[in-house]
Design a protein around this motif. Structure first.
Motif, PDB file in Angstrom:
ATOM      1  N   GLN A  43     -20.294  23.335  39.848  1.00 19.80           N
ATOM      2  CA  GLN A  43     -19.616  24.262  38.941  1.00 19.80           C
ATOM      3  C   GLN A  43     -19.957  25.659  39.439  1.00 19.80           C
ATOM      4  OE1 GLN A  43     -17.741  23.268  36.231  1.00 19.80           O
ATOM      5  NE2 GLN A  43     -17.153  25.373  35.829  1.00 19.80           N
ATOM      6  N   LEU A  44     -18.922  26.448  39.718  1.00 17.91           N
ATOM      7  CA  LEU A  44     -19.103  27.817  40.169  1.00 17.91           C
ATOM      8  C   LEU A  44     -18.717  28.766  39.049  1.00 17.91           C
ATOM      9  CD1 LEU A  44     -17.470  27.521  43.707  1.00 17.91           C
ATOM     10  CD2 LEU A  44     -19.899  27.567  43.164  1.00 17.91           C
ATOM     11  N   PRO A  45     -19.351  29.935  38.984  1.00 19.41           N
ATOM     12  CA  PRO A  45     -18.995  30.893  37.932  1.00 19.41           C
ATOM     13  C   PRO A  45     -17.579  31.431  38.106  1.00 19.41           C
ATOM     14  CG  PRO A  45     -20.616  31.838  39.434  1.00 19.41           C
ATOM     15  CD  PRO A  45     -20.447  30.405  39.823  1.00 19.41           C
ATOM     16  N   ASP A  46     -17.083  31.431  39.340  1.00 18.22           N
ATOM     17  CA  ASP A  46     -15.762  31.965  39.637  1.00 18.22           C
ATOM     18  C   ASP A  46     -15.283  31.330  40.934  1.00 18.22           C
ATOM     19  OD1 ASP A  46     -14.009  34.046  41.155  1.00 18.22           O
ATOM     20  OD2 ASP A  46     -13.989  34.720  39.076  1.00 18.22           O
ATOM     21  N   ALA A  88     -10.637  25.531  35.163  1.00 23.62           N
ATOM     22  CA  ALA A  88      -9.830  26.730  35.304  1.00 23.62           C
ATOM     23  C   ALA A  88      -8.500  26.500  34.619  1.00 23.62           C
ATOM     24  CB  ALA A  88      -9.617  27.053  36.773  1.00 23.62           C
ATOM     25  N   ALA A  89      -7.964  27.546  34.039  1.00 26.86           N
ATOM     26  CA  ALA A  89      -6.724  27.431  33.284  1.00 26.86           C
ATOM     27  C   ALA A  89      -5.519  27.440  34.219  1.00 26.86           C
ATOM     28  CB  ALA A  89      -6.625  28.577  32.294  1.00 26.86           C
ATOM     29  N   ILE A  90      -4.569  26.589  33.890  1.00 25.62           N
ATOM     30  CA  ILE A  90      -3.282  26.538  34.590  1.00 25.62           C
ATOM     31  C   ILE A  90      -2.221  26.943  33.585  1.00 25.62           C
ATOM     32  CG2 ILE A  90      -1.516  24.942  35.441  1.00 25.62           C
ATOM     33  CD1 ILE A  90      -3.375  25.271  37.612  1.00 25.62           C
ATOM     34  N   THR A  91      -1.322  27.811  33.997  1.00 22.21           N
ATOM     35  CA  THR A  91      -0.185  28.166  33.170  1.00 22.21           C
ATOM     36  C   THR A  91       1.008  27.388  33.689  1.00 22.21           C
ATOM     37  OG1 THR A  91      -1.051  30.389  32.825  1.00 22.21           O
ATOM     38  CG2 THR A  91       1.301  30.068  32.426  1.00 22.21           C
ATOM     39  N   VAL A  92       1.671  26.691  32.783  1.00 25.06           N
ATOM     40  CA  VAL A  92       2.885  25.964  33.144  1.00 25.06           C
ATOM     41  C   VAL A  92       4.051  26.879  32.776  1.00 25.06           C
ATOM     42  CG1 VAL A  92       4.274  23.895  32.768  1.00 25.06           C
ATOM     43  CG2 VAL A  92       1.775  23.751  32.697  1.00 25.06           C
ATOM     44  N   SER A 141     -12.126  32.073  36.015  1.00 27.07           N
ATOM     45  CA  SER A 141     -13.572  31.998  35.812  1.00 27.07           C
ATOM     46  C   SER A 141     -13.928  30.535  35.565  1.00 27.07           C
ATOM     47  CB  SER A 141     -14.010  32.876  34.639  1.00 27.07           C
ATOM     48  OG  SER A 141     -13.403  32.431  33.457  1.00 27.07           O
ATOM     49  N   GLY A 142     -15.024  30.122  36.123  1.00 25.16           N
ATOM     50  CA  GLY A 142     -15.436  28.731  36.005  1.00 25.16           C
ATOM     51  C   GLY A 142     -14.590  27.845  36.896  1.00 25.16           C
ATOM     52  N   CYS A 143     -15.192  27.210  37.849  1.00 26.53           N
ATOM     53  CA  CYS A 143     -14.465  26.406  38.824  1.00 26.53           C
ATOM     54  C   CYS A 143     -15.343  25.223  39.211  1.00 26.53           C
ATOM     55  CB  CYS A 143     -14.172  27.285  40.045  1.00 26.53           C
ATOM     56  SG  CYS A 143     -13.594  26.415  41.480  1.00 26.53           S
ATOM     57  N   ARG A 144     -14.804  24.006  39.075  1.00 28.92           N
ATOM     58  CA  ARG A 144     -15.537  22.805  39.488  1.00 28.92           C
ATOM     59  C   ARG A 144     -14.871  22.259  40.734  1.00 28.92           C
ATOM     60  NH1 ARG A 144     -17.784  18.293  35.450  1.00 28.92           N
ATOM     61  NH2 ARG A 144     -18.801  20.185  34.778  1.00 28.92           N
ATOM     62  N   VAL A 145     -15.672  21.963  41.758  1.00 28.12           N
ATOM     63  CA  VAL A 145     -15.134  21.490  43.028  1.00 28.12           C
ATOM     64  C   VAL A 145     -16.099  20.486  43.643  1.00 28.12           C
ATOM     65  CG1 VAL A 145     -16.153  23.401  44.332  1.00 28.12           C
ATOM     66  CG2 VAL A 145     -14.136  22.259  45.229  1.00 28.12           C
ATOM     67  N   PRO A 159      -8.844  27.054  41.723  1.00 21.85           N
ATOM     68  CA  PRO A 159      -8.139  28.330  41.721  1.00 21.85           C
ATOM     69  C   PRO A 159      -7.983  28.912  43.120  1.00 21.85           C
ATOM     70  CG  PRO A 159      -9.630  28.246  39.888  1.00 21.85           C
ATOM     71  CD  PRO A 159      -9.893  27.016  40.727  1.00 21.85           C
ATOM     72  N   PHE A 160      -6.835  29.489  43.297  1.00 21.01           N
ATOM     73  CA  PHE A 160      -6.377  30.136  44.524  1.00 21.01           C
ATOM     74  C   PHE A 160      -5.742  29.156  45.497  1.00 21.01           C
ATOM     75  CE2 PHE A 160     -10.017  32.856  43.145  1.00 21.01           C
ATOM     76  CZ  PHE A 160      -9.244  33.828  42.529  1.00 21.01           C
TER      77      PHE A 160
END
Length: 154
Positions: free
Chosen positions: A117-120, A1-5, A66-70, A23-24
């Motif tokens: 890996q989750l789609p979201d 997932a993208a992180i904005t700095v 979108s796309g999340c690995r946990v 994410p979240f």
């Protein structure tokens, strides 16, 4: 997932392995060697240590979720077909199993660790609920890795 700095849109980002932010989650970042920003969950024990060590805290925000690995840990009672039932429940929720470890039973209890890996990221609560609903499973949660005792190298 993208992180904005915030204030550093071109910074390289690394998600901390000690707390595996997804994410979240509420997150914070720290500038480390080479201009890299390491992102931790806000409640991670490493956050206080890094702040106390004088690390520069950096404002970070989730971008594309979108796309999340946990990594998840399931605790269960041993029974025939448990592994098949659990992985089927995960697949039905759209989780792609990247890696799995099942520890040998101890006193009829089994510990399963899955990296998925989750789609979201929004699918995570539904996945956790589906895993908990598998007969024999009594607990499922995010993996809690132990952070190193010292702050990250400069």
């Amino acid at each position: 997932a993208a992180i904005t700095v915030v204030d550093r849109p071109d910074a390289s980002v690394r998600l901390a392995g000690c707390c595996t932010p997804v994410p979240f989650d509420e997150v914070t970042g720290f500038a480390v060697r080479g201009g890299v920003v390491t992102v931790h969950r806000a409640e991670c024990s490493a956050v206080a240590r890094m702040a106390n060590a004088g690390r520069e805290e950096v404002d970070v925000r989730w971008g594309d979720t979108s796309g999340c690995r946990v990594t998840l840990v399931a605790e269960s009672f041993g029974r025939p077909h448990l592994l098949a039932d659990l992985t089927e429940a995960m697949a039905l929720e759209g989780a792609e199993i990247v890696s799995a470890t099942v520890e040998p039973p101890s006193q009829q209890r089994v510990r399963h660790t899955y990296t998925v890996q989750l789609p979201d990221a929004g699918h995570l609560p539904t996945l956790l609920r589906a895993m908990r609903n598998v007969p024999g499973v009594y607990d499922v949660g995010r993996a809690q890795h132990h952070a190193p005792a010292s702050p990250e190298p400069a």
